[in-house]
Design a protein around this motif. Structure first.
Motif, mmCIF file in Angstrom:
data_model
loop_
_atom_site.group_PDB
_atom_site.id
_atom_site.type_symbol
_atom_site.label_atom_id
_atom_site.label_comp_id
_atom_site.label_asym_id
_atom_site.label_seq_id
_atom_site.Cartn_x
_atom_site.Cartn_y
_atom_site.Cartn_z
ATOM 1 N N ASN A 56 0.934 -1.140 0.177
ATOM 2 C CA ASN A 56 -0.357 0.149 0.162
ATOM 3 C C ASN A 56 0.568 1.198 -0.328
ATOM 4 O OD1 ASN A 56 -2.692 0.243 0.249
ATOM 5 N ND2 ASN A 56 -2.434 2.250 1.765
ATOM 6 N N THR A 57 2.084 1.155 1.022
ATOM 7 C CA THR A 57 3.265 2.031 0.982
ATOM 8 C C THR A 57 3.270 2.388 -0.379
ATOM 9 O OG1 THR A 57 3.035 1.722 3.811
ATOM 10 C CG2 THR A 57 5.084 3.418 1.847
ATOM 11 N N GLY A 58 4.119 1.087 -1.016
ATOM 12 C CA GLY A 58 4.681 1.266 -2.598
ATOM 13 C C GLY A 58 3.795 1.720 -3.521
ATOM 14 N N VAL A 59 2.645 1.757 -3.034
ATOM 15 C CA VAL A 59 1.300 2.363 -4.496
ATOM 16 C C VAL A 59 1.278 4.121 -4.199
ATOM 17 C CG1 VAL A 59 -1.412 2.497 -5.000
ATOM 18 C CG2 VAL A 59 0.059 0.103 -4.641
ATOM 19 N N LEU A 60 1.332 4.543 -3.427
ATOM 20 C CA LEU A 60 1.473 5.790 -2.704
ATOM 21 C C LEU A 60 2.385 7.076 -2.950
ATOM 22 C CD1 LEU A 60 -1.016 6.210 0.663
ATOM 23 C CD2 LEU A 60 -1.065 6.767 -1.621
ATOM 24 N N ASN A 129 -7.065 14.285 -2.606
ATOM 25 C CA ASN A 129 -6.656 13.283 -1.466
ATOM 26 C C ASN A 129 -6.476 12.246 -2.730
ATOM 27 O OD1 ASN A 129 -8.196 10.646 0.743
ATOM 28 N ND2 ASN A 129 -6.623 11.756 1.189
ATOM 29 N N VAL A 130 -5.557 11.000 -1.945
ATOM 30 C CA VAL A 130 -5.409 10.143 -2.432
ATOM 31 C C VAL A 130 -5.621 8.450 -1.650
ATOM 32 C CG1 VAL A 130 -4.112 8.453 -4.353
ATOM 33 C CG2 VAL A 130 -4.328 10.713 -5.007
ATOM 34 N N ASP A 131 -6.217 8.229 -1.410
ATOM 35 C CA ASP A 131 -6.951 6.910 -0.904
ATOM 36 C C ASP A 131 -6.768 5.663 -1.113
ATOM 37 O OD1 ASP A 131 -7.534 5.717 1.285
ATOM 38 O OD2 ASP A 131 -9.487 6.403 2.144
ATOM 39 N N PHE A 132 -6.055 4.790 -0.687
ATOM 40 C CA PHE A 132 -5.902 3.972 -1.188
ATOM 41 C C PHE A 132 -5.630 1.831 -0.309
ATOM 42 C CE2 PHE A 132 -4.146 -0.175 -3.752
ATOM 43 C CZ PHE A 132 -4.756 0.216 -4.467
ATOM 44 N N THR A 133 -6.394 1.296 -0.488
ATOM 45 C CA THR A 133 -6.793 -0.071 0.369
ATOM 46 C C THR A 133 -6.283 -0.702 -0.618
ATOM 47 O OG1 THR A 133 -8.607 0.635 1.422
ATOM 48 C CG2 THR A 133 -8.044 -0.981 2.473
ATOM 49 N N THR A 134 -5.426 -2.084 0.145
ATOM 50 C CA THR A 134 -4.468 -3.722 -0.558
ATOM 51 C C THR A 134 -5.577 -4.212 0.219
ATOM 52 O OG1 THR A 134 -2.850 -1.475 -1.310
ATOM 53 C CG2 THR A 134 -2.500 -4.259 -0.550
ATOM 54 N N ILE A 135 -5.513 -5.300 -0.760
ATOM 55 C CA ILE A 135 -5.405 -6.829 -0.123
ATOM 56 C C ILE A 135 -4.213 -7.348 -0.663
ATOM 57 C CG2 ILE A 135 -7.291 -8.663 0.783
ATOM 58 C CD1 ILE A 135 -9.185 -6.764 -0.665
ATOM 59 N N TYR A 136 -4.223 -8.123 0.506
ATOM 60 C CA TYR A 136 -2.836 -8.941 -0.156
ATOM 61 C C TYR A 136 -2.813 -10.310 0.378
ATOM 62 C CZ TYR A 136 2.390 -10.480 -0.533
ATOM 63 O OH TYR A 136 2.736 -11.160 -0.756
ATOM 64 N N ASN A 137 -3.131 -11.827 -0.011
ATOM 65 C CA ASN A 137 -3.360 -12.544 0.952
ATOM 66 C C ASN A 137 -4.057 -12.988 1.887
ATOM 67 O OD1 ASN A 137 -1.151 -13.730 -0.731
ATOM 68 N ND2 ASN A 137 0.679 -13.543 0.323
ATOM 69 N N GLY A 138 -5.219 -12.131 1.585
ATOM 70 C CA GLY A 138 -6.411 -12.000 2.611
ATOM 71 C C GLY A 138 -6.550 -11.228 3.433
ATOM 72 N N TYR A 139 -5.463 -10.285 3.473
ATOM 73 C CA TYR A 139 -4.859 -8.723 4.649
ATOM 74 C C TYR A 139 -5.077 -7.884 4.055
ATOM 75 C CZ TYR A 139 -3.668 -12.971 7.465
ATOM 76 O OH TYR A 139 -3.389 -14.450 7.599
ATOM 77 N N SER A 144 -3.540 6.761 3.176
ATOM 78 C CA SER A 144 -4.397 7.751 2.284
ATOM 79 C C SER A 144 -3.279 9.131 2.356
ATOM 80 C CB SER A 144 -5.532 8.986 2.098
ATOM 81 O OG SER A 144 -5.769 9.543 3.152
ATOM 82 N N ARG A 145 -3.051 9.917 1.513
ATOM 83 C CA ARG A 145 -1.744 11.277 1.802
ATOM 84 C C ARG A 145 -2.347 12.430 0.697
ATOM 85 N NH1 ARG A 145 4.113 8.932 -0.573
ATOM 86 N NH2 ARG A 145 3.623 6.775 0.861
ATOM 87 N N MET A 146 -2.186 12.970 1.180
ATOM 88 C CA MET A 146 -2.342 14.994 0.303
ATOM 89 C C MET A 146 -1.144 15.149 -0.675
ATOM 90 S SD MET A 146 -5.931 15.869 1.303
ATOM 91 C CE MET A 146 -5.403 17.120 0.472
ATOM 92 N N PHE A 147 -1.582 15.612 -2.018
ATOM 93 C CA PHE A 147 -0.860 16.220 -2.895
ATOM 94 C C PHE A 147 -1.716 17.607 -2.975
ATOM 95 C CE2 PHE A 147 -0.618 11.275 -2.830
ATOM 96 C CZ PHE A 147 0.390 11.232 -2.921
#
Length: 288
Positions: A56-60, A129-139, A144-147
């Motif tokens: 998720n951090t990598g996405v942002l 605001n860019v708000d992202f949620t990740t599902i990885y192996n069910g977790y 989110s961050r402001m730009f």
């Protein structure tokens, strides 16, 4: 023993009450709201959430690297989707209760749940605001961050973005082992009020990890000592939505999906979010 009363907390079968059990039951016996044991994540679950948080951090980070004036929010959606899926994960927002995209992109007066569109073109001075949620192996992990588009905006918007981040940090500092959710909200609201800002009351942070939304609800306003007891092993978000004016909001009538939340006076709003693990010493950020 009180018959007919369903306890929220239970001692594991065949074991003597631990110090954690004793502390939780102390507050439960005082009539306070305490978590159920299934909200306490195991070491294995925490490690899974942590790995999801890394993606998720990598996405942002990727959004931060590529965001620029003149791009559409639909391009942001593609950046997020491509990075997430290329790392073996799934965007949690995509098709969640009818949400049509992989990420929320909320510009200026849009508080949250902004839907990426080809027609939404970022301009210099916009705040988004860019708000992202990740599902990885069910977790699940959620942040989110402001730009500030182009790196510079009005002094008023710059202050709003800064104070919103401070609200997140102050809320995290207030989150201590065996504190209450209201302690977090009280600290955030107190800071925002110094600037005359409104804290959105219709939306809140939440437990996360095994599902997108779990208990507890983490309100960003309120009174100390209220809400659910927070104990080590719980995972939750803090995500204050700070409005330049009123705390009131409405759903954009032009949004056919019924998701986009706008400030009641259409003044700008800002939000920062992390997923936190409560430890015996305070919170650990899982989406840094």
């Amino acid at each position: 023993m009180m018959f007919g009363k369903k306890r929220r907390w239970h001692v594991l079968s065949g074991q003597q009450p631990s110090e954690l059990d004793k502390k939780v039951m102390y507050w439960e016996n005082k009539g306070r709201l305490v978590p159920t044991r299934d909200l306490i994540k195991t070491d294995e679950q925490i490690e899974g959430i942590r790995k999801s948080g890394e993606i998720n951090t990598g996405v942002l980070d990727e959004v931060e690297r590529l965001i620029h004036p003149g791009m559409s929010t639909l391009e942001i959606d593609k950046i997020c989707y491509d990075y997430c899926t290329s790392h073996g994960a799934v965007p949690a927002c995509l098709n969640y209760e009818g949400f049509p995209k992989s990420v929320c992109t909320s510009i200026n007066e849009v508080v949250c749940h902004g839907i990426p569109k080809e027609s939404d073109i970022l301009k210099e001075g916009d705040i988004v605001n860019v708000d992202f949620t990740t599902i990885y192996n069910g977790y699940y992990a959620d942040a989110s961050r402001m730009f500030i588009i182009g790196g510079k905006t009005t002094p008023e918007k710059e202050q709003l973005v800064r104070v919103a981040k401070e609200c997140l940090e102050i809320g995290a500092e207030a989150a201590k082992p065996f504190c209450f959710v209201g302690d977090i909200g009280h600290a955030i609201e107190k800071h925002a009020k110094k600037y005359g800002y409104g804290i959105v009351r219709d939306l809140c942070g939440h437990g996360v990890g095994l599902k997108f939304h779990e208990e507890p609800e983490v309100m960003h306003y309120g009174h100390k000592g209220t809400g659910m007891l927070i104990v080590p092993g719980m995972v939750f978000t803090i995500e204050p939505m700070v409005n330049m004016g009123t705390w009131k909001v409405f759903i954009d009538a032009d949004d056919k999906y019924g998701w986009e939340v706008v400030t009641g006076d259409e003044l700008p709003s800002a939000q920062w979010e992390h997923t936190f693990l409560m430890t015996e010493h305070g919170v650990e950020i899982l989406t840094r």
